[in-house]
Design a protein around this motif. Structure first.
Motif, PDB file in Angstrom:
ATOM      1  N   TYR A 377       0.865  -1.183   0.000  1.00  0.00           N
ATOM      2  CA  TYR A 377       0.000   0.000   0.000  1.00  0.00           C
ATOM      3  C   TYR A 377       0.902   1.233   0.000  1.00  0.00           C
ATOM      4  CZ  TYR A 377      -2.941   3.701   2.047  1.00  0.00           C
ATOM      5  OH  TYR A 377      -3.581   4.884   2.302  1.00  0.00           O
ATOM      6  N   ILE A 415      -1.635  -1.311  -3.886  1.00  0.00           N
ATOM      7  CA  ILE A 415      -2.714  -0.320  -3.867  1.00  0.00           C
ATOM      8  C   ILE A 415      -2.038   1.040  -3.772  1.00  0.00           C
ATOM      9  CG2 ILE A 415      -4.648   0.590  -2.532  1.00  0.00           C
ATOM     10  CD1 ILE A 415      -4.967  -2.308  -1.384  1.00  0.00           C
TER      11      ILE A 415
ATOM     12  N   ALA B  94     -10.679  -2.244  -1.013  1.00  0.00           N
ATOM     13  CA  ALA B  94      -9.621  -2.398  -2.022  1.00  0.00           C
ATOM     14  C   ALA B  94      -9.007  -3.795  -1.918  1.00  0.00           C
ATOM     15  CB  ALA B  94      -8.560  -1.319  -1.843  1.00  0.00           C
TER      16      ALA B  94
END
Lengths: 604, 103
Positions: A377, A415, B94
């Motif tokens: 992330y 992400i 997500a």
């Protein structure tokens, strides 16, 4: 004229200055205003994407935009003032081309008289014994208000405004007291004592006085040049919402926020218009190393080395900051009042201060009960870049570093979080997008009267070939929209977030007005203008202007019912379309988008 | 549909109402009543994203720890950031989408 080589773009931040001043204007100040105005207009004519005819239509639009910004709560001007000013409605174009300040000066005169009237109405209202049982209402939204019809009407408006302020505080105190009373005695706050309604009403009144006295004093201390900034910005605002005038200190603030770096002492300050308070000491900075300056200290005076100290009382934060910041290696001496009331002088040698909170950072995520593990992330709050220093931080390089770090941890999916990311450096977004594809076009930029220029990732290397998700929301703007759009057009990532992104499809460049004027050092610095010089287009030919990027998967959002973004701005440039370019990638295509959409349909 | 997202949607509708209703009563009784209503309504939503998502683990990278732990300010900021991510229902979503992408 010389442009700085860098391109910037971000959501603008309008600064509204309001206040009154009674100084006699010095000739040089008016000269400076003239130079600022003329140079700015020249800049627009030569470089703005959408130059405007300076005619009656321009004049009328300027009139209404300036009036909105001057007194946007409709608290100071009355209908008669507007009538008086209206005679200039179709003459502002001449005021600009022939450079006279008849309209501006009259607006300032009437506005400042309005402040004085308001101040007396306010003082009367403050000692008035309000009747809180009468049925009456107050419109809090300035846009929905009309100008006061006359002075009596304005007086009544101020009575209501003050009544509301008192009522609001009074009610909160009563609610808090009620909450405490509802608790068992031993759980109540220490020293809790039930007070009478009259007591709370008195407290509310004195609190309102404290706040408004300061507010009025700030307004009275506002300089002519600050009001001129409002006028210049109203003119700029007619071109588009991202074209603004920046006073030198504001430009400096912008550069600091873009680079995450400044030269100064490394202390965060806050000013209430009277006192300047230290709120935070930045770790590793000069103040931190010196060691004596602490949060909550009040800075009273500032001296440059052994020069005479300057009293900071009554200065706004921008002025204060301009005395404290300065070149690395120079000394500043602060006269500081600490919590216990003692005063002392703290000498600090300025240095480069790095504020690293705004830089890219990453973590790994595990969600084992759903069978996902070791997902990378990356958080990027802004497309920052240090345009002046090659050794400074550039976000594309930083994100590449984060990707490498994640790959070292065997991360296979990433992400990238661009929520609330308002944009920044164009060069960096092109480079950053290139980390995920081989090579190819990323975005097209078009200047006025020119063919589009295709900005490409020319680096064949692919830094990351795994699954990619890009998170966005309605505050993701500009560069964020370029990256999301490119990844969407290439089918390289799944874009998730609010129903659309911000909708800014334009590129701005800073023009230092000083560079456009030869000599005249006595009135410099003149400040800068940030202006829209290009529109950008997706590689599929569409634009993100007004429409934004629509995510592949839309998630509910707290602000989904509120109108936000570029389309809400006055004079936003229109949505247009150009030809697509050829593009494709085979690093990794999102394969099962249809299935993803079906799986997530229940979300909406 | 995820319960939190349902709450977020409802809260969005509430926010819109609060925003549009800018004409306030200056009668104490009505004022108190309106505020109380708003408060009670708002309270229903103040738990959104307040609790950590069960099973979601956020980890700093080993290589970053030295810098993060270099001083208290950084450690504190990092802690808050991680805690925020652990409660972030969008990050959770997500991850679920990522799971489908990996299939």
């Amino acid at each position: 004229m010389r442009f700085k080589r860098s391109l910037y773009f971000a959501i603008p931040c309008f600064l509204f200055f309001v206040g009154a001043s009674f100084t006699v204007y010095q000739a040089s100040e008016v000269e400076k205003d003239t130079l600022r105005l003329k140079t700015m207009m020249d800049g627009f004519k030569n470089y703005h994407f959408n130059p405007l005819e300076i005619n009656d239509n321009f004049s009328e639009k300027l009139f209404s935009l300036y009036m909105d910004r001057l007194d946007n709560g409709k608290r100071f001007l009355v209908q008669d003032d507007i009538t008086q000013l209206s005679k200039y409605k179709a003459k502002l174009d001449e005021n600009i081309t022939e450079i006279n300040y008849d309209f501006f000066d009259m607006s300032v005169l009437l506005y400042e008289a309005g402040i004085q009237r308001a101040k007396s109405y306010y003082n009367e209202a403050l000692v008035k014994d309000f009747d809180y049982t009468i049925e009456e209402t107050l419109e809090l939204d300035g846009d929905k208000r009309e100008y006061s019809k006359n002075y009596d009407d304005q007086k009544l408006r101020w009575e209501k405004l003050i009544k509301y302020e008192i009522l609001n505080r009074y009610n909160s105190s009563l609610e808090k007291q009620k909450e405490e009373l509802a608790k068992p005695k031993d759980e109540r706050k220490e020293n809790f004592e039930e007070k009478s309604n009259d007591y709370w009403l008195g407290e509310a009144r004195s609190d309102v006085k404290k706040v408004f006295d300061k507010w009025f004093s700030r307004m009275e201390n506002t300089k002519r040049s600050d009001r001129m900034d409002v006028y210049l910005n109203a003119i700029a605002g007619l071109y588009d919402p991202h074209t603004n005038y920046y006073a030198p200190i504001e430009k400096q603030n912008f550069d600091i926020s873009m680079s995450g770096k400044l030269e100064g002492i490394g202390a965060r300050l806050q000013s209430d218009g009277e006192e300047t308070k230290v709120t935070e000491i930045i770790t590793g900075g000069p103040a931190w190393k010196e060691g004596s300056l602490k949060p909550n200290d009040i800075i009273i005076k500032v001296a440059q080395g052994n020069e005479e100290p300057v009293d900071l009382n009554g200065m706004n934060i921008n002025e204060v900051v301009s005395y404290i910041r300065g070149k690395k290696g120079t000394e500043v001496r602060l006269t500081v009042k600490t919590d216990d009331g003692t005063e002392r002088i703290i000498p600090i040698v300025r240095d480069i201060v790095i504020m690293d909170e705004g830089y890219a950072k990453s973590v790994t995520l595990d969600y084992e009960k759903e069978g996902v593990k070791n997902i990378g992330y990356i958080y990027l709050p802004r497309f920052y870049a240090d345009f002046k220093d090659k050794e400074g931080r550039q976000c594309a390089e930083d994100v590449a570093q984060e990707v490498l770090k994640l790959k070292n941890q065997n991360v296979e999916s990433i992400i990238l979080d661009l929520r609330d990311n308002g944009g920044g450096s164009l060069r960096d977004v092109v480079k950053m997008s290139g980390l995920f594809i081989e090579k190819g076009p990323i975005v097209q930029v078009k200047s006025r009267d020119r063919d589009p220029n295709i900005l490409e990732d020319e680096d064949k290397r692919v830094l990351f070939d795994g699954n990619l998700i890009v998170m966005v929301n309605q505050f993701s703007a500009s560069a964020s929209e370029i990256l999301a759009a490119a990844m969407q057009d290439y089918n390289r990532a799944v874009i998730i977030g609010s129903k659309s992104t911000f909708g800014k499809g334009t590129v701005q460049r800073f023009v230092n007005l000083d560079d456009m004027v030869w000599g005249q050092t006595e009135v410099k610095p003149l400040g800068s203008v940030k202006m829209t010089i290009q529109k950008f287009y997706r590689i599929d030919g569409g634009s993100t202007q007004l429409k934004g990027v629509v995510p592949d998967i839309i998630l509910p959002d707290t602000y989904q019912k509120i109108d936000l973004g570029e389309k809400e701005y006055d004079y936003a440039l229109e949505w247009t379309k150009i030809d697509p370019v050829k593009y494709s990638q085979n690093v990794r295509n999102v394969k099962n988008m249809d299935k993803l959409l079906i799986a997530k349909k229940e979300l909406n | 549909m995820n319960e939190t997202f349902q709450m977020i949607s409802k809260n969005a509708a509430r926010l819109k109402e609060v925003r549009d209703d800018s004409d306030v009563s200056l009668k104490l009784e009505d004022f108190q009543e309106e505020r109380m209503e708003e408060k009670t309504e708002a309270k229903k939503y103040d738990k959104i994203m307040e609790n950590a998502i069960e099973g979601l683990v956020v980890k700093n990278l080993e290589v970053d720890l030295k810098t993060i732990n270099a001083d208290e300010g950084k450690t504190e900021r990092n802690k808050k950031w991680i805690e925020g991510l652990e409660k972030d229902v969008y990050v959770q979503e997500a991850l679920l989408i990522m799971k489908d992408m990996m299939k």
